[in-house]
Design a protein around this motif. Structure first.
Motif, short mmCIF file in Angstrom:
data_model
loop_
_atom_site.label_atom_id
_atom_site.label_comp_id
_atom_site.label_asym_id
_atom_site.label_seq_id
_atom_site.Cartn_x
_atom_site.Cartn_y
_atom_site.Cartn_z
N ALA A 120 -1.51 2.34 -13.17
CA ALA A 120 -1.87 1.22 -12.30
C ALA A 120 -2.80 0.25 -13.04
O ALA A 120 -2.64 -0.97 -12.94
CB ALA A 120 -2.54 1.72 -11.03
N ILE B 244 3.82 3.47 -7.99
CA ILE B 244 3.63 2.61 -9.16
C ILE B 244 4.96 2.14 -9.76
O ILE B 244 5.07 1.00 -10.23
CB ILE B 244 2.72 3.29 -10.22
CG1 ILE B 244 2.25 2.28 -11.26
CG2 ILE B 244 3.44 4.45 -10.88
CD1 ILE B 244 1.35 1.22 -10.72
N SER C 184 0.81 -1.22 0.00
CA SER C 184 0.00 0.00 0.00
C SER C 184 0.84 1.28 0.00
O SER C 184 0.39 2.31 -0.49
CB SER C 184 -0.96 0.01 1.18
OG SER C 184 -0.25 0.03 2.40
N LEU D 291 -3.25 -3.62 -6.82
CA LEU D 291 -3.62 -2.78 -7.95
C LEU D 291 -5.14 -2.58 -8.06
O LEU D 291 -5.58 -1.62 -8.70
CB LEU D 291 -3.04 -3.36 -9.24
CG LEU D 291 -1.51 -3.24 -9.32
CD1 LEU D 291 -0.96 -4.13 -10.43
CD2 LEU D 291 -1.09 -1.79 -9.51
N ARG E 8 -5.96 0.86 -6.88
CA ARG E 8 -5.35 1.99 -7.59
C ARG E 8 -6.21 2.38 -8.80
O ARG E 8 -6.77 1.51 -9.46
CB ARG E 8 -3.95 1.62 -8.08
CG ARG E 8 -3.02 1.01 -7.03
CD ARG E 8 -2.53 2.06 -6.04
NE ARG E 8 -1.68 1.49 -5.01
CZ ARG E 8 -0.38 1.74 -4.90
NH1 ARG E 8 0.23 2.54 -5.74
NH2 ARG E 8 0.31 1.19 -3.92
N THR F 281 -5.12 5.02 -11.22
CA THR F 281 -4.43 5.74 -12.28
C THR F 281 -4.30 4.87 -13.53
O THR F 281 -4.42 3.64 -13.47
CB THR F 281 -3.01 6.16 -11.84
OG1 THR F 281 -2.23 4.98 -11.64
CG2 THR F 281 -3.05 6.99 -10.55
#
Length: 71
Positions: free
Chosen positions: A43, A11, A7, A35, A38, A40
């Motif tokens: 990610a 990335i 955590s 992942l 996440r 983004t």
């Protein structure tokens, strides 16, 4: 709830872990789990790569179906 050992990783660190993991199913599972949290683009792209490798590993472990009985 499962632990999230990655955590605190950014990335770039997760990508490096993926590249080092090879076919280590446990490591790939931990990465895939992390992942999921996440959002983004990087990610999501890494998650796709991780899940692809995991799917390939699964397919390799499943024995091929035997065709018609040989005579």
């Amino acid at each position: 709830m499962r632990e999230r050992p990655y955590s605190q990783k950014v990335i770039g660190e997760l990508t490096a872990l993926f590249e080092q993991s090879g076919t280590d199913a446990g490591e790939l599972d931990r990465l895939s789990y992390e992942l999921q949290f996440r959002n983004t683009a990087k990610a999501r792209a890494l998650e796709t790569r991780v899940n692809g490798v995991m799917a390939n590993l699964t397919r390799q472990k499943v024995p091929a179906k035997v065709g018609a009985t040989e005579r």
